[in-house]
Design a protein around this motif. Structure first.
Motif, PDB file in Angstrom:
ATOM      1  N   ASP A 182      44.426  45.306  42.352  1.00  0.00           N
ATOM      2  CA  ASP A 182      43.348  45.001  43.625  1.00  0.00           C
ATOM      3  C   ASP A 182      42.115  44.488  42.993  1.00  0.00           C
ATOM      4  O   ASP A 182      41.497  43.198  43.292  1.00  0.00           O
ATOM      5  N   GLU A 183      41.569  45.209  42.295  1.00  0.00           N
ATOM      6  CA  GLU A 183      40.092  45.560  41.649  1.00  0.00           C
ATOM      7  C   GLU A 183      40.233  44.060  40.848  1.00  0.00           C
ATOM      8  O   GLU A 183      39.392  43.373  40.637  1.00  0.00           O
ATOM      9  N   ALA A 184      41.036  44.161  39.920  1.00  0.00           N
ATOM     10  CA  ALA A 184      41.091  42.969  38.918  1.00  0.00           C
ATOM     11  C   ALA A 184      41.038  41.821  39.428  1.00  0.00           C
ATOM     12  O   ALA A 184      40.330  40.755  39.224  1.00  0.00           O
ATOM     13  N   LYS A 185      42.083  41.611  40.553  1.00  0.00           N
ATOM     14  CA  LYS A 185      42.195  40.079  40.984  1.00  0.00           C
ATOM     15  C   LYS A 185      40.879  39.713  41.678  1.00  0.00           C
ATOM     16  O   LYS A 185      40.381  38.674  41.516  1.00  0.00           O
ATOM     17  N   SER A 186      40.229  40.894  42.382  1.00  0.00           N
ATOM     18  CA  SER A 186      39.041  40.617  42.965  1.00  0.00           C
ATOM     19  C   SER A 186      37.758  39.937  42.018  1.00  0.00           C
ATOM     20  O   SER A 186      37.235  39.267  42.082  1.00  0.00           O
ATOM     21  N   VAL A 187      37.783  40.778  40.871  1.00  0.00           N
ATOM     22  CA  VAL A 187      36.795  40.522  39.833  1.00  0.00           C
ATOM     23  C   VAL A 187      37.073  39.192  39.386  1.00  0.00           C
ATOM     24  O   VAL A 187      36.415  38.261  39.278  1.00  0.00           O
ATOM     25  N   LEU A 222      40.896  48.967  35.499  1.00  0.00           N
ATOM     26  CA  LEU A 222      40.810  48.413  36.527  1.00  0.00           C
ATOM     27  C   LEU A 222      42.229  48.408  37.180  1.00  0.00           C
ATOM     28  O   LEU A 222      43.409  48.292  36.978  1.00  0.00           O
TER      29      LEU A 222
END
Lengths: 255, 183
Positions: free
Chosen positions: B7-12, B4
């Motif tokens: 930014d994606e990780a934070k979102s997930v 990830l």
């Protein structure tokens, strides 16, 4: 006209006692019992007008306080030795209880502050039962069926049984030599004659009985012991052969 | 699972926190995302800072051994018009009992009563009903008394991270009583 009496509510006798100690600004380690008892009873009298169902714990505390006062009034032993000077203060136990209670009362106060603060905070509430219904969790076994499990279990079991076949059992080795030593020992303790039956009593294994019998035969063959029987079918008695003097030992076993 | 982007990780992670009913630990999140726990903790720190910076209506709180979104205290008045207010606050007796259980757990009723000097049955029942304490086995002494301990909901109720973060007890060393001044 209606009188309204406002009586402070206390959580228990220790709570009331702490209140009185703080109100009078007295040292908790040096409680003036007489003063405190007087105020304590004043409170009880006031509270009783309002609430007759005053708990027995409050009354019990009055008794404890009076008992302490009585003990303090009793003349002390003349301090003849240092040990007696170290005599326990009758108030000590109560003070320790008060201090312990005070700690938790203070923590309860901190809890109250946190409770008020966090009561203004809301969390997401999730209906887990509904979620589980809508999104049932996957079967952790996947496609494995009951029959597969059974077969696997049987397989393990068969392997286990095979393994068990090669387990070796070590036998307790009892030698004729040891038994000779044993018989001689018993004979020394019993010069009046050892009963044949009692020699074998308490023996659990077949091999032990056989080895003991062989040992006895060996001793008889060497003439170390003599065997006597008073009459037919009576118990056989075993004696040390005096002429041989029991000098024989297990080491001279032949064969 | 593909790696990830930050930014994606934070979102997930935000999504996971949104869906979870109970506080999520960094370890749980790390396992789901195949990330290092340390990385997850960094992301959580960022999410927390983002919520503050943007003055979002919710914030990230570390509570009961994990992380969870909560509303801001200053919005309470509005929220209470939407959802019914929380249960009434605890009585002094219940709070004192809760304090003793929190620090002495697992603890039997008689031990709590010994400290408080009064019966605690109704206070214990209240705490059990509110889910703040639970039964945690029995003491292997005559009578086999029931032992009580606090629940994760207790930590959430007071906004405490873990039992280690309970306020320290102010224990006063017992001094020798002053014998000079007796009444």
């Amino acid at each position: 006209m209606v009188y309204k009496i406002k009586v402070p509510v206390f959580e228990g006798p220790l709570d009331l006692l702490l209140h009185l100690i703080e109100k009078n600004e007295v040292d908790i380690y040096n409680i003036p019992i007489a003063l405190i008892v007087q105020q304590y009873l004043e409170y009880l009298a006031l509270a009783r007008e309002v609430d007759l169902e005053l708990t027995s714990e409050f009354l019990l505390m009055v008794c404890t306080l009076l008992a302490i006062k009585a003990r303090m009034l009793l003349p002390r032993h003349a301090a003849s030795s240092e040990e007696e000077e170290e005599e326990e203060d009758p108030r000590r136990e109560l003070v320790e209880k008060l201090l312990e209670y005070k700690i938790y009362k203070e923590v309860a106060g901190e809890f109250r502050e946190k409770e008020i603060l966090w009561s203004k905070v809301f969390w997401r509430e999730i209906d887990e039962a509904k979620l589980l219904k809508e999104f049932p969790p996957l079967n952790p076994l996947g496609t494995v069926t009951m029959a597969d499990l059974f077969t696997a279990y049987n397989h393990v079991l068969r392997k286990y049984e095979k393994k068990r076949e090669v387990v070796s059992i070590t036998r307790d080795e009892i030698t004729v030599r040891e038994k000779i030593e044993y018989i001689l020992n018993r004979l020394y303790k019993k010069p009046s004659g050892l009963s044949f039956k009692s020699l074998f009593s308490g023996m659990s294994s077949r091999s032990e009985v056989i080895v003991t019998f062989l040992a006895l035969l060996e001793l008889a063959r060497r003439g170390t012991v003599m065997l006597r029987q008073a009459h037919l079918f009576s118990d056989i008695l075993i004696f040390l052969n005096e002429s041989k003097g029991g000098e024989d030992s297990a080491d001279s076993v032949s064969g | 699972m593909p790696t990830l982007f930050p930014d994606e990780a934070k979102s997930v992670i935000e999504a996971l926190l949104f869906v979870s009913g109970d506080p999520l630990t960094a370890k749980d999140i790390a396992e789901i995302l195949c990330l290092e726990e340390k990385e997850v903790l960094n992301f959580l720190k960022e999410i927390k800072a983002d919520c503050e910076k943007e003055r979002r209506g919710f914030c990230l709180v570390e509570v009961a051994g994990g992380f969870a979104f909560s509303t801001r205290p200053e919005h309470a008045a509005h929220i209470e018009k939407l959802v019914r207010p929380r249960l009434s606050s605890l009585s002094q007796a219940a709070l004192e009992t809760l304090a003793i259980i929190a620090y002495q757990q697992p603890v039997a009723r008689s031990e709590i009563e010994e400290i408080r000097g009064v019966k605690c049955e109704s206070a214990i029942n209240t705490l059990l009903e509110r889910g703040l304490i639970e039964e945690g086995g029995r003491r292997e002494t005559p009578g086999r008394p029931i032992l009580y301990r606090t629940t994760p909901d207790f930590l959430k109720y007071l906004g405490i991270r873990s039992l280690e973060d309970l306020p320290a007890l102010k224990r006063i060393e017992a001094e020798e009583p002053d014998r000079e001044n007796q009444d």
